[in-house]
Enzyme design. Structure first.
Site, PDB file in Angstrom:
ATOM      1  N   GLU A 139      -4.851 -12.310  13.652  1.00  0.00           N
ATOM      2  CA  GLU A 139      -4.507 -10.899  13.564  1.00  0.00           C
ATOM      3  C   GLU A 139      -5.719 -10.031  13.873  1.00  0.00           C
ATOM      4  O   GLU A 139      -5.587  -8.905  14.367  1.00  0.00           O
ATOM      5  CB  GLU A 139      -3.949 -10.559  12.176  1.00  0.00           C
ATOM      6  CG  GLU A 139      -3.175  -9.247  12.146  1.00  0.00           C
ATOM      7  CD  GLU A 139      -2.395  -9.054  10.855  1.00  0.00           C
ATOM      8  OE1 GLU A 139      -1.156  -9.157  10.893  1.00  0.00           O
ATOM      9  OE2 GLU A 139      -3.033  -8.804   9.813  1.00  0.00           O
ATOM     10  N   LYS A 198       0.831  -1.210   0.000  1.00  0.00           N
ATOM     11  CA  LYS A 198       0.000   0.000   0.000  1.00  0.00           C
ATOM     12  C   LYS A 198       0.867   1.262   0.000  1.00  0.00           C
ATOM     13  O   LYS A 198       0.637   2.195  -0.767  1.00  0.00           O
ATOM     14  CB  LYS A 198      -0.938  -0.014   1.206  1.00  0.00           C
ATOM     15  CG  LYS A 198      -1.958   1.110   1.216  1.00  0.00           C
ATOM     16  CD  LYS A 198      -2.938   0.968   2.359  1.00  0.00           C
ATOM     17  CE  LYS A 198      -3.884  -0.194   2.139  1.00  0.00           C
ATOM     18  NZ  LYS A 198      -4.946  -0.287   3.174  1.00  0.00           N
ATOM     19  N   GLY A 226      -5.494  -5.439   5.039  1.00  0.00           N
ATOM     20  CA  GLY A 226      -4.715  -6.357   4.200  1.00  0.00           C
ATOM     21  C   GLY A 226      -5.243  -7.773   4.190  1.00  0.00           C
ATOM     22  O   GLY A 226      -5.326  -8.415   3.135  1.00  0.00           O
TER      23      GLY A 226
END
Length: 575
Positions: free
Chosen positions: A357, A207, A271
């Site tokens: 995550e 990114k 992500g």
């Protein structure tokens, strides 16, 4: 301030209910209700979920749904789909659902409909993929592209790498597709070892275009490309052999990539949720734009199911609630993902990131330390490999490991009886985990008496173990081996079954787990869409790197262990 989770009346009611049912065996639940499998099976968007082999009753599920409502799952779901900034630590919306919004219903961020921009990037991806697949896009020397190397890390790697492996039956097989993520040079060296630079295209996904691992690998790939025969270190070659998935046009141009070949994505896409964005460009090139759109259709179908179905008949919600039941009441610290399809070999690793995550958090949304368990450890392997590795622990170990078994009725490679044997194992494992060695009704009164004697001698003390030992004795097992061959059962599993692993089915399957993770995050009152926990290690690595490569002895001010490790490394490389 929001009421603490464990103070909710619905939580307390579940805790009391748990004490009532925790000792109930699945054999008893199935014996009580001949229609249990029918009552605890749900179909949605090409997937069938059989959750009957869980240690739950209809009352359990009602109480879990009541907890979800009390925690605001429905309101949070609405807020996410509406583009509200539910990622409050970064003040961002969470809109991966917009990436696959096939109905094209407007979705607004700060008053602007994001769908025209999503559709514009998707159209650019399709045009690019068709050019590469057809041979219209050529390398610097005019040769056709025959290899794609995706360079990224985390969600920029795990998603497309997993999906490419899963959808390999749909891939253009004369096009080699590889994925590089690890900063270990071995990864990029081995990925390019047998490739021809003049026929290789790199997709660099970052990114910011500053991610250390990604840009280190990209620079190595760039040097490899320019050093090739025919490229003559001509910088113009970079523009024909590299494209970018990024938002940082100046850095992309500085690298040598034409900004016209930069595919954007947005900060409202995390992500690990970005496969449907330009992050999936390598996948689209591999399987074709048409198949990629089919995958998006599958995602969207499950999104709509999650958004519209009542909690009691909502597949992602049910999976999420079952996970809460085992994690927070039974104390199960892990959850196994067991796909019975080799094409899904990377699916457990993909879900590791998606789940751990997202929900690996210890602070609630109000900034308080949580007083309950949050995300479990996610792990797994494809069947039948796992059976010969770790199923022993799941069957007879001391830890409760809830597991999801994922299978398909039709194989992509229908060779002999391979697939029937594969699925026989899949179904047999869930049966064995649920019921153990025996069927409760099999023992006669005389056999129970015999089993009781065996149990006394071997300290197999519970009624379940006595009954189980009966069958073992009936098989002619030596008495001293009986306790070793007893399977207690009562190990919970879900079975997710589909007709065939297609792009649409894969999309629905991924979305199923995404929304499961969301549901659990809401209940645990944590922020599922940030990942501050990965930052500290990165910062410390930035301090240690110059100390590892300094020409003179650095002034080390870490702890004694880290200092010693740095000195040992420096000595080994003779700095």
């Amino acid at each position: 301030m929001k009421l603490c989770l464990t103070d909710l009346p619905e939580w307390k009611a579940l805790a009391a209910h748990y004490k009532e049912v925790r000792a109930t065996h699945l054999r008893e639940l199935f014996a009580r209700d001949p229609r249990r499998a029918e009552r605890f099976t749900l179909s949605a968007e090409g997937l069938m979920l059989d959750y009957s082999k869980n240690r739950v009753t209809e009352e359990t599920m009602r109480r879990l749904a009541a907890l979800a409502r009390a925690c605001g799952v429905e309101a949070s779901r609405t807020a996410m789909f509406a583009g509200a900034p539910i990622n409050r630590t970064e003040n961002r919306p969470v809109l991966h659902v917009a990436l696959r919004n096939r109905s094209n219903t407007p979705i607004y961020v700060q008053g602007v409909d994001v769908m025209p921009e999503v559709n514009r990037v998707l159209a650019r991806m399709q045009a690019f993929a068709r050019d590469v697949r057809s041979g219209a896009w050529r390398g610097f020397t005019g040769k056709r592209i025959r290899a794609i190397v995706n360079i990224g890390i985390g969600g920029s790697d795990l998603g497309p790498a997993m999906a490419y492996e899963a959808l390999k039956p749909y891939a253009q097989r004369d096009l080699t597709v590889r994925f590089v993520s690890n900063i270990d040079a071995t990864h990029i060296v081995e990925a390019t070892r047998d490739l021809v630079p003049a026929e290789t295209l790199f997709i660099v996904t970052s990114k910011t275009f500053t991610t250390q691992e990604t840009m280190t690998n990209a620079q190595t790939a760039r040097a490899w490309c320019l050093a090739a025969s025919g490229h003559g270190r001509n910088e113009k070659a970079v523009a024909r052999h590299f494209v970018a998935v990024s938002t940082n046009a100046p850095e992309v141009a500085r690298f040598g990539i034409n900004p016209e070949n930069m595919f954007e994505f947005w900060d409202w896409v995390g992500g690990r949720y970005s496969l449907c964005s330009a992050v999936g460009l390598a996948l689209m090139v591999a399987i074709s734009p048409e198949r990629f759109i089919e995958m998006l259709d599958g995602f969207h179908a499950m999104d709509r199911h999650f958004a519209q179905a009542p909690l009691e008949r909502n597949m992602p919600v049910i999976l999420g609630l079952l996970g809460v039941w085992y994690n927070n009441f039974f104390g199960a610290a892990t959850h196994a993902i067991l796909p019975y399809d080799q094409y899904l070999c990377r699916f457990p690793a993909y879900l590791q990131q998606a789940d751990m995550e997202s929900n690996g958090k210890s602070v609630d949304q109000q900034g308080r330390p949580v007083g309950w368990q949050t995300g479990p450890v996610i792990w797994g392997e494809p069947g039948t490999n796992g059976q010969h590795a770790f199923y022993q622990l799941i069957h007879q170990g001391t830890k409760l490991v809830p597991a999801d078994f994922i299978g398909f009725c039709q194989a992509h490679n229908p060779v002999g009886d391979h697939h029937a044997k594969l699925m026989a194992n899949c179904f047999a494992q869930t049966e064995a985990l649920a019921f153990g060695r025996m069927a409760a009704e099999a023992a006669t009164a005389a056999e129970v008496a015999t089993a009781t004697e065996v149990a006394t001698a071997t300290e197999v003390a519970t009624a379940t173990e006595v009954a189980t030992a009966t069958e073992v004795v009936g098989q002619g097992t030596l008495s001293e081996l009986v306790p070793h061959k007893v399977f207690e059962g009562n190990r919970p599993t879900n079975t997710i079954l589909a007709e065939k692993l297609t792009p649409a089915v894969l999309g629905a399957l991924i979305a199923l787990y995404e929304h499961k993770i969301f549901t659990q995050g809401v209940i645990w009152n944590i922020f599922s869409f940030d990942q501050w926990g990965v930052q500290l290690g990165k910062e410390l690595a930035g301090k240690i790197l110059p100390e590892l490569i300094a020409k003179t002895e650095p002034d080390l001010r870490h702890d004694s262990s880290t200092n010693a490790l740095i000195r040992r490394y420096r000595k080994a490389i003779e700095l």
